[in-house]
Motif scaffolding. Structure first.
Motif, PDB file in Angstrom:
ATOM      1  N   GLU A 197       0.841  -1.194   0.000  1.00  0.00           N
ATOM      2  CA  GLU A 197       0.000   0.000   0.000  1.00  0.00           C
ATOM      3  C   GLU A 197       0.880   1.250   0.000  1.00  0.00           C
ATOM      4  O   GLU A 197       1.987   1.249   0.540  1.00  0.00           O
ATOM      5  CB  GLU A 197      -0.905   0.051   1.243  1.00  0.00           C
ATOM      6  CG  GLU A 197      -1.823  -1.117   1.434  1.00  0.00           C
ATOM      7  CD  GLU A 197      -1.266  -2.142   2.374  1.00  0.00           C
ATOM      8  OE1 GLU A 197      -2.057  -2.894   2.988  1.00  0.00           O
ATOM      9  OE2 GLU A 197      -0.024  -2.202   2.520  1.00  0.00           O
ATOM     10  N   LEU A 237      -5.247   6.132  -2.139  1.00  0.00           N
ATOM     11  CA  LEU A 237      -4.411   5.020  -1.713  1.00  0.00           C
ATOM     12  C   LEU A 237      -4.228   4.049  -2.872  1.00  0.00           C
ATOM     13  O   LEU A 237      -5.145   3.848  -3.671  1.00  0.00           O
ATOM     14  CB  LEU A 237      -5.037   4.291  -0.533  1.00  0.00           C
ATOM     15  CG  LEU A 237      -5.385   5.132   0.690  1.00  0.00           C
ATOM     16  CD1 LEU A 237      -5.906   4.234   1.812  1.00  0.00           C
ATOM     17  CD2 LEU A 237      -4.192   5.948   1.164  1.00  0.00           C
ATOM     18  N   SER A 238      -3.046   3.449  -2.922  1.00  0.00           N
ATOM     19  CA  SER A 238      -2.741   2.458  -3.945  1.00  0.00           C
ATOM     20  C   SER A 238      -2.403   1.130  -3.293  1.00  0.00           C
ATOM     21  O   SER A 238      -1.784   1.094  -2.224  1.00  0.00           O
ATOM     22  CB  SER A 238      -1.547   2.917  -4.786  1.00  0.00           C
ATOM     23  OG  SER A 238      -1.808   4.130  -5.438  1.00  0.00           O
ATOM     24  N   CYS A 239      -2.808   0.077  -3.950  1.00  0.00           N
ATOM     25  CA  CYS A 239      -2.469  -1.285  -3.527  1.00  0.00           C
ATOM     26  C   CYS A 239      -1.870  -1.965  -4.743  1.00  0.00           C
ATOM     27  O   CYS A 239      -2.588  -2.298  -5.694  1.00  0.00           O
ATOM     28  CB  CYS A 239      -3.701  -2.014  -3.042  1.00  0.00           C
ATOM     29  SG  CYS A 239      -3.451  -3.756  -2.632  1.00  0.00           S
ATOM     30  N   TRP A 263     -10.320  -3.233   0.875  1.00  0.00           N
ATOM     31  CA  TRP A 263      -9.650  -2.244   1.724  1.00  0.00           C
ATOM     32  C   TRP A 263     -10.265  -2.327   3.115  1.00  0.00           C
ATOM     33  O   TRP A 263     -11.504  -2.316   3.262  1.00  0.00           O
ATOM     34  CB  TRP A 263      -9.800  -0.831   1.180  1.00  0.00           C
ATOM     35  CG  TRP A 263      -8.893  -0.518   0.031  1.00  0.00           C
ATOM     36  CD1 TRP A 263      -9.185  -0.552  -1.299  1.00  0.00           C
ATOM     37  CD2 TRP A 263      -7.510  -0.118   0.115  1.00  0.00           C
ATOM     38  NE1 TRP A 263      -8.097  -0.206  -2.042  1.00  0.00           N
ATOM     39  CE2 TRP A 263      -7.051   0.073  -1.206  1.00  0.00           C
ATOM     40  CE3 TRP A 263      -6.623   0.109   1.169  1.00  0.00           C
ATOM     41  CZ2 TRP A 263      -5.743   0.463  -1.493  1.00  0.00           C
ATOM     42  CZ3 TRP A 263      -5.325   0.495   0.878  1.00  0.00           C
ATOM     43  CH2 TRP A 263      -4.894   0.672  -0.435  1.00  0.00           C
ATOM     44  N   TYR A 284      -5.375  -0.965   5.131  1.00  0.00           N
ATOM     45  CA  TYR A 284      -4.770  -2.161   4.587  1.00  0.00           C
ATOM     46  C   TYR A 284      -5.525  -2.621   3.350  1.00  0.00           C
ATOM     47  O   TYR A 284      -6.755  -2.527   3.307  1.00  0.00           O
ATOM     48  CB  TYR A 284      -4.827  -3.310   5.592  1.00  0.00           C
ATOM     49  CG  TYR A 284      -4.135  -3.063   6.905  1.00  0.00           C
ATOM     50  CD1 TYR A 284      -4.793  -2.438   7.959  1.00  0.00           C
ATOM     51  CD2 TYR A 284      -2.809  -3.468   7.105  1.00  0.00           C
ATOM     52  CE1 TYR A 284      -4.164  -2.216   9.173  1.00  0.00           C
ATOM     53  CE2 TYR A 284      -2.177  -3.259   8.306  1.00  0.00           C
ATOM     54  CZ  TYR A 284      -2.863  -2.626   9.339  1.00  0.00           C
ATOM     55  OH  TYR A 284      -2.225  -2.415  10.537  1.00  0.00           O
ATOM     56  N   CYS A 285      -4.792  -3.156   2.375  1.00  0.00           N
ATOM     57  CA  CYS A 285      -5.476  -3.876   1.305  1.00  0.00           C
ATOM     58  C   CYS A 285      -5.214  -5.369   1.494  1.00  0.00           C
ATOM     59  O   CYS A 285      -4.209  -5.771   2.079  1.00  0.00           O
ATOM     60  CB  CYS A 285      -5.053  -3.403  -0.070  1.00  0.00           C
ATOM     61  SG  CYS A 285      -3.347  -3.704  -0.548  1.00  0.00           S
ATOM     62  N   THR A 307      -0.958   1.475   5.445  1.00  0.00           N
ATOM     63  CA  THR A 307      -0.509   2.860   5.272  1.00  0.00           C
ATOM     64  C   THR A 307      -1.357   3.751   6.167  1.00  0.00           C
ATOM     65  O   THR A 307      -2.578   3.588   6.246  1.00  0.00           O
ATOM     66  CB  THR A 307      -0.595   3.283   3.788  1.00  0.00           C
ATOM     67  OG1 THR A 307      -0.031   4.594   3.623  1.00  0.00           O
ATOM     68  CG2 THR A 307      -2.015   3.291   3.262  1.00  0.00           C
TER      69      THR A 307
END
Length: 123
Positions: free
Chosen positions: A6, A20-22, A36, A95-96, A117
């Motif tokens: 993340e 946010l990126s995963c 998520w 969290y992912c 993150t």
């Protein structure tokens, strides 16, 4: 083994936005549902949103409906969580997690997790 990373967390003022990126390496996310989750201090980890392997999304938390959007970029092998109109109560570690194909409601149903993150919404 599928590894998730993340990124995109940070400090933002109320009303602000974050994305946010995963991201995954070594394996494609195409066959996984990505959820998520978030966990605030002293609270249980709760589901926020999920996108299944055919890109249909589900919001688990009523509090984020209309503010958060989950999406998938197959070319980038990444799932995003766009968070708008952030509120102090959105402060948490995000969290992912991945599970095969179909979105699941509960954390125990996800096999793979990222490291999280931090998102902090404060003046």
């Amino acid at each position: 083994q599928l590894q998730l990373v993340e990124s995109g967390g940070g400090l933002v003022q109320p009303g602000g936005s974050l994305r946010l990126s995963c991201a995954a390496s070594k394996f494609t996310l195409d066959y996984y549902a990505i959820g998520w989750f978030r966990q605030a201090p002293g609270n249980e980890r709760e589901g926020v949103s999920c996108i299944n392997s055919w890109d249909v999304s589900t919001d688990f938390a009523d509090s984020v409906k209309g503010r958060f959007t989950i999406s998938r970029d197959t070319a980038e092998n990444t799932v995003y969580l766009q968070m708008n109109n952030l509120k102090p109560e959105d402060t948490a570690v995000y969290y992912c997690a991945a599970t095969p194909r179909v979105c699941r409601r509960w954390r125990d149903e996800y096999e793979y997790w990222g490291q999280g993150t931090q998102v902090t919404v404060s003046e």
